[in-house]
Write a protein that holds these residues in place. Structure first.
Motif, mmCIF file in Angstrom:
data_model
loop_
_atom_site.group_PDB
_atom_site.id
_atom_site.type_symbol
_atom_site.label_atom_id
_atom_site.label_comp_id
_atom_site.label_asym_id
_atom_site.label_seq_id
_atom_site.Cartn_x
_atom_site.Cartn_y
_atom_site.Cartn_z
ATOM 1 N N GLU A 29 0.684 -1.091 0.214
ATOM 2 C CA GLU A 29 -0.150 -0.175 -0.038
ATOM 3 C C GLU A 29 0.674 1.290 0.012
ATOM 4 O O GLU A 29 0.505 2.191 -0.989
ATOM 5 N N HIS A 30 1.827 1.290 1.029
ATOM 6 C CA HIS A 30 2.625 2.546 1.083
ATOM 7 C C HIS A 30 3.255 3.172 -0.003
ATOM 8 O O HIS A 30 3.061 4.014 -0.350
ATOM 9 N N VAL A 31 4.318 2.113 -0.387
ATOM 10 C CA VAL A 31 5.154 2.591 -1.446
ATOM 11 C C VAL A 31 4.349 2.695 -2.683
ATOM 12 O O VAL A 31 4.624 3.726 -3.357
ATOM 13 N N PRO A 32 3.429 1.849 -3.281
ATOM 14 C CA PRO A 32 2.719 2.294 -4.376
ATOM 15 C C PRO A 32 2.269 3.707 -4.307
ATOM 16 O O PRO A 32 1.769 4.496 -5.266
ATOM 17 N N GLU A 33 1.460 3.873 -3.219
ATOM 18 C CA GLU A 33 0.681 5.251 -3.136
ATOM 19 C C GLU A 33 1.662 6.206 -3.201
ATOM 20 O O GLU A 33 1.423 7.279 -3.947
ATOM 21 N N ARG A 34 2.887 6.242 -2.680
ATOM 22 C CA ARG A 34 3.870 7.448 -2.981
ATOM 23 C C ARG A 34 4.329 7.296 -4.323
ATOM 24 O O ARG A 34 4.527 8.601 -4.705
ATOM 25 N N LEU A 35 4.402 6.209 -4.933
ATOM 26 C CA LEU A 35 5.109 6.200 -6.260
ATOM 27 C C LEU A 35 4.056 6.879 -7.297
ATOM 28 O O LEU A 35 4.424 7.148 -8.429
ATOM 29 N N ALA A 36 2.749 6.746 -6.982
ATOM 30 C CA ALA A 36 1.868 7.536 -7.729
ATOM 31 C C ALA A 36 2.087 8.818 -7.787
ATOM 32 O O ALA A 36 1.445 9.583 -8.748
ATOM 33 N N VAL A 37 2.758 9.553 -6.745
ATOM 34 C CA VAL A 37 2.785 10.963 -6.820
ATOM 35 C C VAL A 37 3.675 11.557 -8.210
ATOM 36 O O VAL A 37 4.892 11.159 -8.225
ATOM 37 N N PRO A 38 3.145 12.433 -8.894
ATOM 38 C CA PRO A 38 4.074 12.753 -10.055
ATOM 39 C C PRO A 38 5.528 13.368 -9.592
ATOM 40 O O PRO A 38 5.582 13.887 -8.565
ATOM 41 N N GLY A 39 6.600 12.884 -10.066
ATOM 42 C CA GLY A 39 8.117 13.237 -9.782
ATOM 43 C C GLY A 39 8.608 12.040 -9.095
ATOM 44 O O GLY A 39 9.763 12.161 -8.653
ATOM 45 N N MET A 40 7.664 10.935 -8.623
ATOM 46 C CA MET A 40 8.414 10.143 -7.587
ATOM 47 C C MET A 40 9.025 9.091 -8.487
ATOM 48 O O MET A 40 8.130 8.804 -9.722
ATOM 49 N N MET A 41 9.991 8.585 -8.401
ATOM 50 C CA MET A 41 10.776 7.756 -9.622
ATOM 51 C C MET A 41 10.937 6.231 -9.287
ATOM 52 O O MET A 41 10.685 5.194 -10.025
ATOM 53 N N ARG A 42 11.395 6.242 -7.968
ATOM 54 C CA ARG A 42 12.029 4.762 -7.416
ATOM 55 C C ARG A 42 11.800 4.638 -5.882
ATOM 56 O O ARG A 42 12.293 5.676 -5.209
ATOM 57 N N ALA A 43 11.258 3.521 -5.439
ATOM 58 C CA ALA A 43 11.369 3.477 -3.854
ATOM 59 C C ALA A 43 12.109 2.308 -3.728
ATOM 60 O O ALA A 43 12.024 1.048 -4.485
ATOM 61 N N ARG A 44 12.955 2.421 -2.480
ATOM 62 C CA ARG A 44 13.624 1.015 -1.759
ATOM 63 C C ARG A 44 13.431 0.955 -0.311
ATOM 64 O O ARG A 44 13.509 1.902 0.304
ATOM 65 N N ARG A 45 13.181 -0.197 0.007
ATOM 66 C CA ARG A 45 13.189 -0.521 1.450
ATOM 67 C C ARG A 45 14.333 -1.342 1.928
ATOM 68 O O ARG A 45 14.415 -2.377 1.290
ATOM 69 N N TYR A 46 15.117 -0.883 2.824
ATOM 70 C CA TYR A 46 16.236 -1.744 3.455
ATOM 71 C C TYR A 46 15.623 -2.195 4.801
ATOM 72 O O TYR A 46 15.071 -1.264 5.543
ATOM 73 N N HIS A 47 15.944 -3.238 5.191
ATOM 74 C CA HIS A 47 15.757 -3.809 6.529
ATOM 75 C C HIS A 47 16.787 -4.565 7.386
ATOM 76 O O HIS A 47 17.948 -4.726 6.676
ATOM 77 N N ARG A 48 16.519 -5.148 8.472
ATOM 78 C CA ARG A 48 17.723 -5.934 9.205
ATOM 79 C C ARG A 48 18.686 -5.094 9.299
ATOM 80 O O ARG A 48 20.058 -5.383 9.213
ATOM 81 N N GLY A 49 18.678 -3.605 9.829
ATOM 82 C CA GLY A 49 19.520 -2.856 10.195
ATOM 83 C C GLY A 49 20.387 -3.262 11.229
ATOM 84 O O GLY A 49 19.809 -3.934 12.447
ATOM 85 N N ASN A 50 21.759 -3.387 11.142
ATOM 86 C CA ASN A 50 22.586 -3.928 12.420
ATOM 87 C C ASN A 50 23.662 -2.465 12.520
ATOM 88 O O ASN A 50 24.749 -2.680 11.801
ATOM 89 N N GLY A 51 23.381 -1.743 13.611
ATOM 90 C CA GLY A 51 24.183 -0.764 13.882
ATOM 91 C C GLY A 51 23.243 0.483 14.646
ATOM 92 O O GLY A 51 22.233 0.000 15.030
#
Length: 232
Positions: A29-51
Motif C-alpha cells: 500500500e504505502h510505497v505504491p501510493e507514494r510512487l503514484a505522486v508525479p515526480g516520484m521515480m523509485r522506492a527502496r526499503r532496506y531492513h535488518r539494520g545492524n548498527g
C-alpha cells in the motif's frame, strides 16, 4: 547513480508485534501510493539494520525535492489511509531527511547497503568524487552516495516517536551499496581510513548495515497487486 535530482530518506523501527504487518503495508500500500505522486521515480526499503541507526531505511528517488512540497504529496501526508493512520503509532526511532546528492557514483541496486550520518556534507564534490571512485575500483562496493540535507524540505505534519538523537535529522549521510552484505566490513575497512585522512565526514556515526527488502520503479505500478489490511 541515484535517479533524479532529489532523495527522501526515512529511517524507522517498528513495534515488533507489527513487523510482519508493517512489511505487508509498506510493500503493497504505502510505497505504491507514494510512487503514484508525479515526480516520484523509485522506492527502496532496506531492513535488518545492524548498527546505531534504526532497523528500516526507505529511499525515495525524486525528479527533484520539489515533489515533497507538491499538492499530491502533501495530500497523502495530511490524509492518510486508515491502514497508514493505524501504523504511524507503531513506528520507533523515526526520522526523515530530504537529501541532495553531493556525489553519486556506480550503477545498479546492490542487495546490501551500509549507511552513516554526519554533521556536515558541504565539502567540495571533487573530494568525494575521487574517494568514491577509488572505493568503487578497489572494493566490492557497487555504488556510493554522499548526501547533504536539503533545508527547504518541510517536516511531516504529524507526530511519531522520534529517534532520540536530533543530530541524525540534521546531518549528511553516506550510503554505500554492495552485492553481498558479508563484504561491507571490508569496504568500511578501506573507506574509514580514507575519510579520516581527507578530513571528510567528521564525527560520523558507526556504519549500519542493511539488506534490501524491496524495490519498486514508478513504471511497475500497474502490476502491483494491493493487499488487504489484516484483521486485528
Amino acid at each position: 547513480m541515484l535517479k533524479g535530482q532529489g532523495l527522501l530518506s526515512l529511517w524507522n523501527g517498528v513495534d515488533p508485534r507489527r513487523r510482519d504487518e508493517y512489511n505487508l503495508w509498506h510493500t503493497r500500500e504505502h510505497v505504491p501510493e507514494r510512487l503514484a505522486v508525479p515526480g516520484m521515480m523509485r522506492a527502496r526499503r532496506y531492513h535488518r539494520g545492524n548498527g546505531p541507526l534504526p532497523e528500516f531505511l526507505t529511499l525515495y528517488e525524486l525528479e527533484s525535492n520539489a515533489v515533497l512540497s507538491s499538492a499530491p504529496y502533501r495530500a497523502l501526508l495530511e490524509n492518510p489511509t486508515p491502514w497508514s493512520q493505524s501504523m504511524r503509532p507503531s513506528f520507533r526511532g523515526f526520522f526523515r531527511v530530504g537529501h541532495l546528492a553531493v556525489s553519486s557514483q556506480g550503477g545498479g541496486i546492490g542487495s546490501a547497503l551500509m549507511a552513516t550520518t554526519f554533521d556536515e556534507a558541504s565539502v567540495p564534490a571533487g573530494a568525494w568524487e575521487e574517494l568514491a571512485g577509488r572505493a568503487l575500483r578497489e572494493t566490492a562496493a557497487t555504488a556510493i552516495h554522499v548526501l547533504k540535507k536539503d533545508p527547504l524540505v518541510a517536516p511531516v505534519p504529524f507526530t511519531v516517536p522520534s529517534a532520540g538523537g536530533a543530530s541524525y535529522a540534521d546531518s549528511g549521510a553516506i550510503m554505500i551499496e554492495c552485492h553481498d552484505r558479508s563484504r561491507l566490513d571490508e569496504i568500511a575497512g578501506m573507506i574509514d581510513p580514507a575519510l579520516d585522512a581527507e578530513g571528510l565526514a567528521p564525527a560520523r556515526a558507526a556504519w549500519t548495515g542493511y539488506d534490501l527488502a524491496y524495490s519498486l520503479d514508478r513504471d511497475e505500478l500497474t502490476v502491483v497487486v494491493p493487499a488487504s489490511r489484516p484483521e486485528v
